[in-house]
Design a protein around this motif. Structure first.
Motif, PDB file in Angstrom:
ATOM      1  N   PRO A  20       0.836  -1.209   0.000  1.00 13.52           N
ATOM      2  CA  PRO A  20       0.000   0.000   0.000  1.00 13.52           C
ATOM      3  C   PRO A  20       0.869   1.257   0.000  1.00 13.52           C
ATOM      4  O   PRO A  20       1.905   1.309   0.657  1.00 13.52           O
ATOM      5  N   ARG A  21       0.436   2.242  -0.731  1.00 12.97           N
ATOM      6  CA  ARG A  21       1.238   3.465  -0.834  1.00 12.97           C
ATOM      7  C   ARG A  21       1.303   4.218   0.486  1.00 12.97           C
ATOM      8  O   ARG A  21       2.254   4.959   0.733  1.00 12.97           O
ATOM      9  N   LEU A  22       0.296   4.047   1.328  1.00 13.02           N
ATOM     10  CA  LEU A  22       0.350   4.657   2.653  1.00 13.02           C
ATOM     11  C   LEU A  22       1.524   4.102   3.444  1.00 13.02           C
ATOM     12  O   LEU A  22       2.276   4.848   4.080  1.00 13.02           O
ATOM     13  N   GLN A  23       1.708   2.789   3.407  1.00 13.90           N
ATOM     14  CA  GLN A  23       2.811   2.176   4.134  1.00 13.90           C
ATOM     15  C   GLN A  23       4.152   2.542   3.506  1.00 13.90           C
ATOM     16  O   GLN A  23       5.161   2.678   4.205  1.00 13.90           O
ATOM     17  N   LEU A  24       4.172   2.698   2.199  1.00 12.66           N
ATOM     18  CA  LEU A  24       5.388   3.154   1.528  1.00 12.66           C
ATOM     19  C   LEU A  24       5.773   4.547   2.007  1.00 12.66           C
ATOM     20  O   LEU A  24       6.935   4.829   2.298  1.00 12.66           O
ATOM     21  N   THR A  25       4.782   5.416   2.133  1.00 17.83           N
ATOM     22  CA  THR A  25       5.029   6.775   2.605  1.00 17.83           C
ATOM     23  C   THR A  25       5.524   6.783   4.042  1.00 17.83           C
ATOM     24  O   THR A  25       6.455   7.524   4.387  1.00 17.83           O
ATOM     25  N   LEU A  26       4.916   5.955   4.890  1.00 14.46           N
ATOM     26  CA  LEU A  26       5.329   5.899   6.293  1.00 14.46           C
ATOM     27  C   LEU A  26       6.763   5.405   6.428  1.00 14.46           C
ATOM     28  O   LEU A  26       7.532   5.886   7.272  1.00 14.46           O
TER      29      LEU A  26
END
Length: 266
Positions: free
Chosen positions: A104-110
């Protein structure tokens, strides 16, 4: 190798975080930046420690000065690293690998945000012995380090999130870094105003609304004036709000607008 790691059952954000940390620190960028920071703090500590006219109040001020520099530069390092997170990957042609991986891109960002934040943690860790050396004997080392760590964490999260947010939308890595540094200078500008311009309700409002000046003021009241933690706690409102708000904004932006190129749908 990265694709294989991202398909393992481990939490994907921790894998991305480890990969980003390896790239930042083993790649040499983190070590170079922290080395430059350690030289800066060493020179500052030497200049304050060799002042033979130090008295009790001046010793507190020297601790405060060193701590303020550590907080500001630590947040700056986090901002610089964060400004490279997405736009840098895009220019180097490595962002496609991450976007096509089952993560998920959210986890990539985090994961990327956590790696940038690690620079501020390293900078503050380097500062600890210097604060102890300057503050020994006046009983303020513990309060100085605790307040500095808390405020430094808030400002680092705020600026790292700001840098990542700019990096998501920037057309190039140069634009991302330039815009991020310009915004940082704008935030630091009120600290250079004459003391007369900082008086009155308008001056105090501007100082309280700016997360950087508010955080520095709070630490200064504890270290120099010996105030209790709760006495000036309202000065922490803008740093807390800024850290939470921009962390939320970068999470949303990373999840929805992280693309291979500006305007791309991929």
């Amino acid at each position: 190798m990265v694709e294989a790691e991202l398909t393992t059952p481990r939490r994907s954000w921790t894998i991305v975080g480890e990969w980003e940390l390896r790239d930042l620190w083993l790649g040499g960028r983190g070590l170079l930046l922290t080395l430059a920071f350690s030289v800066l703090v060493s020179m500052l500590t030497y200049l304050t420690a060799t002042n033979r006219a130090l008295n009790f109040l001046e010793q507190r001020e020297s601790v405060n000065l060193t701590l303020q520099v550590a907080i500001a530069v630590g947040a700056l390092l986090a901002l610089v690293a964060a400004a490279d997170t997405v736009s840098g990957e895009r220019e180097r042609g490595t962002l496609e690998t991450l976007l096509l991986a089952p993560i998920p891109r959210l986890q990539l960002t985090l994961g990327k945000l956590g790696a940038a934040f690690s620079l501020s943690v390293a900078a503050f860790a380097i500062t600890i012995p210097y604060v102890w050396f300057l503050g020994r004997g006046v009983g303020i080392v513990g309060a100085a380090l605790a307040s500095g760590a808390f405020v430094g964490m808030l400002l680092a999260v705020f600026l790292a999130s700001l840098g990542t947010l700019v990096s998501v939308f920037a057309a190039s890595n140069r634009v991302s870094l330039s815009v991020s540094l310009f915004l940082l200078l704008a935030l630091f500008a009120p600290t250079q105003f004459p003391s007369g311009a900082q008086q009155g309700w308008l001056g105090e409002f501007l100082l309280r609304a700016n997360p950087l000046t508010a955080g520095e003021h709070y630490v200064g009241k504890i270290v120099v004036d010996g105030h209790a933690w709760s006495q000036d706690v309202l000065w922490l409102a803008s740093p807390i709000v800024a850290a939470a708000l921009f962390a939320l904004l970068v999470a949303v932006a990373g999840a929805r607008f992280m693309h291979l190129s500006r305007g791309s749908s991929r």
